[in-house]
Design a protein around this motif. Structure first.
Motif, PDB file in Angstrom:
ATOM      1  N   LYS A 206       0.967  -1.144  -0.132  1.00  0.00           N
ATOM      2  CA  LYS A 206      -0.183   0.307  -0.136  1.00  0.00           C
ATOM      3  C   LYS A 206       0.782   1.148  -0.022  1.00  0.00           C
ATOM      4  O   LYS A 206       1.870   1.269   1.057  1.00  0.00           O
ATOM      5  CB  LYS A 206      -0.872   0.134   1.368  1.00  0.00           C
ATOM      6  CG  LYS A 206      -2.002  -1.000   0.885  1.00  0.00           C
ATOM      7  CD  LYS A 206      -3.301  -0.738   2.414  1.00  0.00           C
ATOM      8  CE  LYS A 206      -4.334  -2.392   2.255  1.00  0.00           C
ATOM      9  NZ  LYS A 206      -4.924  -2.296   3.489  1.00  0.00           N
ATOM     10  N   THR A 207      -0.116   2.364  -0.549  1.00  0.00           N
ATOM     11  CA  THR A 207       0.942   3.438  -0.485  1.00  0.00           C
ATOM     12  C   THR A 207      -0.112   4.784   0.440  1.00  0.00           C
ATOM     13  O   THR A 207      -0.725   4.225   1.142  1.00  0.00           O
ATOM     14  CB  THR A 207       1.091   4.058  -2.013  1.00  0.00           C
ATOM     15  OG1 THR A 207      -0.257   4.849  -2.409  1.00  0.00           O
ATOM     16  CG2 THR A 207       2.182   3.422  -2.692  1.00  0.00           C
ATOM     17  N   PRO A 208       0.038   6.352   1.133  1.00  0.00           N
ATOM     18  CA  PRO A 208      -0.388   6.718   1.660  1.00  0.00           C
ATOM     19  C   PRO A 208      -1.386   7.274   0.982  1.00  0.00           C
ATOM     20  O   PRO A 208      -2.431   7.766   1.608  1.00  0.00           O
ATOM     21  CB  PRO A 208       0.882   7.421   1.585  1.00  0.00           C
ATOM     22  CG  PRO A 208       2.461   7.048   1.768  1.00  0.00           C
ATOM     23  CD  PRO A 208       1.711   5.832   0.238  1.00  0.00           C
ATOM     24  N   LEU A 209      -1.343   6.608  -0.416  1.00  0.00           N
ATOM     25  CA  LEU A 209      -2.793   7.318  -1.741  1.00  0.00           C
ATOM     26  C   LEU A 209      -3.889   6.231  -1.478  1.00  0.00           C
ATOM     27  O   LEU A 209      -3.853   4.878  -1.834  1.00  0.00           O
ATOM     28  CB  LEU A 209      -2.200   7.404  -2.757  1.00  0.00           C
ATOM     29  CG  LEU A 209      -1.227   9.278  -2.977  1.00  0.00           C
ATOM     30  CD1 LEU A 209      -1.066   9.537  -3.914  1.00  0.00           C
ATOM     31  CD2 LEU A 209      -1.199  10.399  -1.238  1.00  0.00           C
ATOM     32  N   LYS A 210      -5.193   6.506  -1.191  1.00  0.00           N
ATOM     33  CA  LYS A 210      -5.832   5.466  -1.158  1.00  0.00           C
ATOM     34  C   LYS A 210      -6.760   5.101  -2.315  1.00  0.00           C
ATOM     35  O   LYS A 210      -6.602   5.723  -3.572  1.00  0.00           O
ATOM     36  CB  LYS A 210      -7.592   6.246  -0.873  1.00  0.00           C
ATOM     37  CG  LYS A 210      -9.027   5.412  -1.044  1.00  0.00           C
ATOM     38  CD  LYS A 210     -10.074   6.714  -0.404  1.00  0.00           C
ATOM     39  CE  LYS A 210     -10.959   5.717  -0.105  1.00  0.00           C
ATOM     40  NZ  LYS A 210     -11.461   4.070  -1.517  1.00  0.00           N
ATOM     41  N   ASP A 211      -6.248   3.407  -2.382  1.00  0.00           N
ATOM     42  CA  ASP A 211      -6.617   2.868  -3.694  1.00  0.00           C
ATOM     43  C   ASP A 211      -5.430   2.845  -5.005  1.00  0.00           C
ATOM     44  O   ASP A 211      -5.227   1.829  -5.485  1.00  0.00           O
ATOM     45  CB  ASP A 211      -7.579   3.557  -4.902  1.00  0.00           C
ATOM     46  CG  ASP A 211      -8.581   3.497  -4.138  1.00  0.00           C
ATOM     47  OD1 ASP A 211      -9.001   2.703  -2.803  1.00  0.00           O
ATOM     48  OD2 ASP A 211      -9.602   4.481  -3.859  1.00  0.00           O
ATOM     49  N   CYS A 212      -4.072   3.303  -4.587  1.00  0.00           N
ATOM     50  CA  CYS A 212      -3.006   3.263  -5.106  1.00  0.00           C
ATOM     51  C   CYS A 212      -2.181   2.692  -4.453  1.00  0.00           C
ATOM     52  O   CYS A 212      -1.764   2.478  -2.971  1.00  0.00           O
ATOM     53  CB  CYS A 212      -2.530   4.854  -5.076  1.00  0.00           C
ATOM     54  SG  CYS A 212      -0.578   5.449  -6.049  1.00  0.00           S
ATOM     55  N   PHE A 213      -0.509   1.578  -4.863  1.00  0.00           N
ATOM     56  CA  PHE A 213      -0.443   1.173  -4.502  1.00  0.00           C
ATOM     57  C   PHE A 213       0.947   0.693  -5.166  1.00  0.00           C
ATOM     58  O   PHE A 213       0.402   0.605  -6.827  1.00  0.00           O
ATOM     59  CB  PHE A 213      -1.440  -0.515  -3.952  1.00  0.00           C
ATOM     60  CG  PHE A 213      -2.322  -1.389  -5.058  1.00  0.00           C
ATOM     61  CD1 PHE A 213      -1.626  -2.204  -5.869  1.00  0.00           C
ATOM     62  CD2 PHE A 213      -3.549  -0.701  -4.595  1.00  0.00           C
ATOM     63  CE1 PHE A 213      -2.765  -2.984  -6.484  1.00  0.00           C
ATOM     64  CE2 PHE A 213      -4.493  -0.852  -6.099  1.00  0.00           C
ATOM     65  CZ  PHE A 213      -3.798  -2.483  -6.844  1.00  0.00           C
ATOM     66  N   ILE A 214       1.796  -0.291  -4.832  1.00  0.00           N
ATOM     67  CA  ILE A 214       2.716  -0.462  -5.745  1.00  0.00           C
ATOM     68  C   ILE A 214       2.970  -2.413  -5.896  1.00  0.00           C
ATOM     69  O   ILE A 214       1.824  -3.963  -4.033  1.00  0.00           O
ATOM     70  CB  ILE A 214       3.930  -0.251  -4.981  1.00  0.00           C
ATOM     71  CG1 ILE A 214       4.411   1.412  -4.982  1.00  0.00           C
ATOM     72  CG2 ILE A 214       5.145  -1.123  -5.507  1.00  0.00           C
ATOM     73  CD1 ILE A 214       5.072   1.895  -4.099  1.00  0.00           C
ATOM     74  N   LEU A 215       2.647  -3.037  -6.650  1.00  0.00           N
ATOM     75  CA  LEU A 215       2.973  -4.604  -6.678  1.00  0.00           C
ATOM     76  C   LEU A 215       4.539  -4.940  -7.293  1.00  0.00           C
ATOM     77  O   LEU A 215       4.681  -4.483  -7.999  1.00  0.00           O
ATOM     78  CB  LEU A 215       2.523  -4.459  -8.195  1.00  0.00           C
ATOM     79  CG  LEU A 215       1.169  -4.737  -8.255  1.00  0.00           C
ATOM     80  CD1 LEU A 215      -0.147  -4.688  -9.148  1.00  0.00           C
ATOM     81  CD2 LEU A 215      -0.099  -5.580  -6.963  1.00  0.00           C
ATOM     82  N   LYS A 216       4.701  -6.325  -6.480  1.00  0.00           N
ATOM     83  CA  LYS A 216       5.596  -6.500  -6.551  1.00  0.00           C
ATOM     84  C   LYS A 216       6.052  -8.121  -6.654  1.00  0.00           C
ATOM     85  O   LYS A 216       4.753  -9.351  -6.934  1.00  0.00           O
ATOM     86  CB  LYS A 216       6.944  -6.732  -5.326  1.00  0.00           C
ATOM     87  CG  LYS A 216       8.259  -7.138  -5.577  1.00  0.00           C
ATOM     88  CD  LYS A 216       8.836  -6.975  -4.547  1.00  0.00           C
ATOM     89  CE  LYS A 216      10.225  -6.816  -4.746  1.00  0.00           C
ATOM     90  NZ  LYS A 216      10.989  -6.351  -3.607  1.00  0.00           N
TER      91      LYS A 216
END
Length: 182
Positions: A6-16
């Protein structure tokens, strides 16, 4: 296997993605619809793949499409390294007008999911970069807009000498957030 951060922004995330490596090099799935849906809980139909090449100092963005043409994106650096920055422009979001940045590179293989309603931009920090992204809506010229990269309200630190930034004429003329009246 796909890891979600998860990132600090709602609905925005990193995939690895899981990367397999041996004496020949590496292999990984850059996208798998089933794994994406299982990991994120989202059912998104990506309809367009785009790719750009840039030299060091090229800044592309902040771009977004509005209305029915607002795009969600899955972005990554195929070669080189970019500083990727997103801004939440959804007025009903608890992270409205907040930004997030992440270094995407061929080395770290990270991908960033950018929800619809976000402005998106990136800066090439390596000698060259190849940047690829999937969109869930087709490009629609009449719905495209953007925000100037150095908007005083957003105060984005691009971590790069300002006098070395290379912009297109279009990007240099983008309005400020205040001028857009979001």
């Amino acid at each position: 296997m796909l890891e979600l951060e998860k990132t600090p922004l709602k609905d925005c995330f990193i995939l690895k993605p899981r990367v397999f490596e041996d004496e020949r090099g590496t292999f990984y799935e850059s996208f798998n619809q089933q794994r994406f849906e299982e990991t994120t809980g989202l059912k998104i139909n990506f309809v367009q793949d785009n790719q750009s090449t840039s030299t060091r100092g090229v800044l592309r963005g902040f771009h977004f499409q509005t209305g029915a043409y607002a795009q969600a994106k899955l972005v990554r650096a195929v070669a080189g390294e970019v500083l990727d920055v997103v801004v939440d422009l959804r007025p009903d979001s608890p992270t409205f007008k907040k930004s997030f940045k992440v270094l995407l590179s061929n080395e770290n293989k990270l991908e960033l999911f950018v929800p619809a309603g976000f402005a998106h931009g990136f800066l090439t920090t390596s000698e060259t970069s190849v940047f690829a992204y999937k969109c869930d809506k087709y490009y629609h010229k009449e719905s495209e807009t953007g925000i100037i990269w150095n908007d005083p309200t957003l105060k984005i630190d691009w971590e790069f000498p300002e006098d070395e930034i290379i912009l297109s004429e279009k990007d240099a003329l983008l309005p400020t957030l205040k001028e857009l009246e979001l």
